[in-house]
Design a protein around this motif. Structure first.
Motif, PDB file in Angstrom:
ATOM      1  N   PHE A 178      25.796 -26.816  -1.404  1.00 42.43           N
ATOM      2  CA  PHE A 178      24.946 -26.362  -2.500  1.00 42.43           C
ATOM      3  C   PHE A 178      24.684 -24.864  -2.372  1.00 42.43           C
ATOM      4  O   PHE A 178      24.654 -24.316  -1.280  1.00 42.43           O
ATOM      5  CB  PHE A 178      23.589 -27.080  -2.469  1.00 42.43           C
ATOM      6  N   LEU A 186       7.571 -24.841   1.745  1.00 44.71           N
ATOM      7  CA  LEU A 186       8.214 -25.341   0.543  1.00 44.71           C
ATOM      8  C   LEU A 186       8.451 -26.837   0.662  1.00 44.71           C
ATOM      9  O   LEU A 186       8.963 -27.319   1.664  1.00 44.71           O
ATOM     10  CB  LEU A 186       9.559 -24.641   0.327  1.00 44.71           C
ATOM     11  N   GLU A 208      21.184 -32.311  -6.540  1.00 37.40           N
ATOM     12  CA  GLU A 208      20.422 -31.179  -6.052  1.00 37.40           C
ATOM     13  C   GLU A 208      18.991 -31.556  -5.739  1.00 37.40           C
ATOM     14  O   GLU A 208      18.440 -32.502  -6.295  1.00 37.40           O
ATOM     15  CB  GLU A 208      20.433 -30.047  -7.090  1.00 37.40           C
ATOM     16  N   ALA A 209      18.388 -30.779  -4.844  1.00 38.31           N
ATOM     17  CA  ALA A 209      16.980 -30.925  -4.538  1.00 38.31           C
ATOM     18  C   ALA A 209      16.164 -30.073  -5.493  1.00 38.31           C
ATOM     19  O   ALA A 209      16.613 -29.027  -5.964  1.00 38.31           O
ATOM     20  CB  ALA A 209      16.705 -30.501  -3.097  1.00 38.31           C
ATOM     21  N   LYS A 214      27.006 -27.058  -6.968  1.00 36.90           N
ATOM     22  CA  LYS A 214      27.251 -27.933  -5.823  1.00 36.90           C
ATOM     23  C   LYS A 214      28.714 -28.324  -5.767  1.00 36.90           C
ATOM     24  O   LYS A 214      29.418 -28.356  -6.785  1.00 36.90           O
ATOM     25  CB  LYS A 214      26.394 -29.186  -5.931  1.00 36.90           C
ATOM     26  N   PHE A 250      12.529 -28.064  -5.956  1.00 35.72           N
ATOM     27  CA  PHE A 250      11.543 -27.443  -5.089  1.00 35.72           C
ATOM     28  C   PHE A 250      10.225 -27.165  -5.807  1.00 35.72           C
ATOM     29  O   PHE A 250      10.213 -26.859  -7.009  1.00 35.72           O
ATOM     30  CB  PHE A 250      12.075 -26.119  -4.547  1.00 35.72           C
ATOM     31  N   GLY A 251       9.162 -27.239  -5.045  1.00 35.94           N
ATOM     32  CA  GLY A 251       7.882 -26.766  -5.523  1.00 35.94           C
ATOM     33  C   GLY A 251       7.803 -25.252  -5.442  1.00 35.94           C
ATOM     34  O   GLY A 251       8.719 -24.592  -4.947  1.00 35.94           O
ATOM     35  N   LEU A 266      12.797 -22.186  -5.271  1.00 38.91           N
ATOM     36  CA  LEU A 266      14.259 -22.202  -5.261  1.00 38.91           C
ATOM     37  C   LEU A 266      14.795 -22.943  -6.484  1.00 38.91           C
ATOM     38  O   LEU A 266      14.265 -23.978  -6.881  1.00 38.91           O
ATOM     39  CB  LEU A 266      14.781 -22.888  -3.996  1.00 38.91           C
ATOM     40  N   TYR A 283      21.600 -22.230  -3.853  1.00 41.53           N
ATOM     41  CA  TYR A 283      20.319 -22.080  -4.538  1.00 41.53           C
ATOM     42  C   TYR A 283      19.991 -20.595  -4.625  1.00 41.53           C
ATOM     43  O   TYR A 283      20.432 -19.788  -3.803  1.00 41.53           O
ATOM     44  CB  TYR A 283      19.197 -22.781  -3.768  1.00 41.53           C
ATOM     45  N   PHE A 336      18.408 -24.504  -8.249  1.00 42.81           N
ATOM     46  CA  PHE A 336      19.771 -24.946  -8.003  1.00 42.81           C
ATOM     47  C   PHE A 336      20.767 -24.131  -8.832  1.00 42.81           C
ATOM     48  O   PHE A 336      20.529 -23.857 -10.023  1.00 42.81           O
ATOM     49  CB  PHE A 336      19.857 -26.417  -8.370  1.00 42.81           C
TER      50      PHE A 336
END
Lengths: 113, 113
Positions: A34, B90, B101-102, A49, B104-105, A44, A36, A46
Motif C-alpha cells: 500500500f 493514530l 485499505e485501512a 494498493k 485512519f482517524g 493518512l 498512503y 489511501f
C-alpha cells in the motif's frame, strides 16, 4: 518479521518533473502493498494498493506504483508532479491474511514551483 | 462517508497519569490498529486487534495496553504516562480480508509533561 524501508527521508522535485518515491519490503509470504499520503495536519489517506495480478497499479491523483517481486520493491511514481503533491508519503505491507499492517519511515516530498 | 473517530485531537497529561485514548469506527471492520507517529520514525505499530476481545502486540507495546470490548471501539491505555510517550497517536481500521485499505482517524497529539 515483516518490515518496510523507505531509503529517502526527503525527495525534492520541480513542478512538472517526474516524481519517484522508493520503497522496499521484507516479508515471509505473499505481500499486500500500500501507499498512503499525509497532508499537513491531516490523517493518512489511501493512494493505491497491490494485491495480485498486474505489477503496475494505478491510484488516486495520477499516482502509480510498480511491484517488483525480484527486487522486493514497490516504488511510487507520478509522471508530472504538482506543488499540491507536497506531503508525507508512507509505504506499508501486510502479509496475505496476516492482519498486521507495517509502515515504512515515510518520505517527505517537496515539489517546488 | 466512512469514519474513524478519535475522541481527542489534543491531550496534555502529567507524568504518571493513566491515559485513555478512544477510537470508534462505523464501518463494521474487524481489524483495528493503534500506531504512534514520530518524526523520522514513521508509523510504529503499538497493538492491533482482529476481533472483539482479541489483541496482538505490535512492534512497540511496552508501556501500553488496549481494550476492545465492542467491535466498533478500540481503546489505547497508557498505564503510567511518561514523557517519552509524547507523540501523535493514530487509530486505523480495516476489513479482515487484508487486501483492503485501512482507514485512519485524524490523530491525537498527546503531550506528557
Amino acid at each position: 518479521a515483516q518490515s518496510v524501508a523507505q531509503p529517502e527521508d526527503q525527495v525534492n522535485v520541480a513542478e512538472g518533473n517526474p516524481l519517484t518515491v522508493k520503497c522496499t519490503y521484507s516479508v515471509s509470504g505473499n505481500p499486500y502493498l500500500f501507499w498512503y499520503v499525509q497532508y499537513p495536519n491531516r490523517g493518512l489517506q489511501f493512494l493505491l494498493k497491490y494485491i495480485t495480478g498486474d505489477n503496475l497499479v494505478k491510484g488516486s491523483y495520477g499516482f502509480e506504483a510498480e511491484f517488483n517481486k525480484s527486487q522486493t520493491s514497490f516504488h511510487l511514481k507520478k509522471p508530472s508532479a504538482l506543488v499540491s503533491d507536497s506531503a508525507l508519503y508512507f509505504c506499508a505491507v501486510e502479509v496475505a491474511a496476516g492482519n498486521k499492517l507495517t509502515f515504512g519511515g515515510g518520505t517527505r516530498v517537496l515539489v517546488k514551483p | 462517508d466512512v469514519k474513524v473517530t478519535q475522541s481527542s485531537r489534543y491531550l496534555v497529561k502529567r507524568t504518571g497519569e493513566k491515559v485513555f485514548l478512544e477510537c470508534v469506527q462505523d464501518m463494521d471492520h474487524e481489524n483495528m490498529f493503534w500506531y504512534r507517529q514520530d518524526p523520522g520514525l514513521g508509523l510504529r505499530l503499538i497493538y492491533f486487534s482482529y476481533d472483539v476481545k482479541m489483541k496482538e502486540k505490535g512492534d512497540i507495546p511496552e508501556g501500553y495496553s488496549v481494550s476492545r470490548e465492542k467491535k466498533e471501539r478500540f481503546s489505547l491505555i497508557l498505564e503510567s504516562a511518561s514523557t517519552n510517550q509524547t507523540s501523535m497517536y493514530l487509530c486505523a481500521s480495516s476489513t479482515r480480508a487484508g487486501n483492503t485499505e485501512a482507514f485512519f482517524g485524524q490523530g491525537t497529539r498527546l503531550t506528557v509533561v
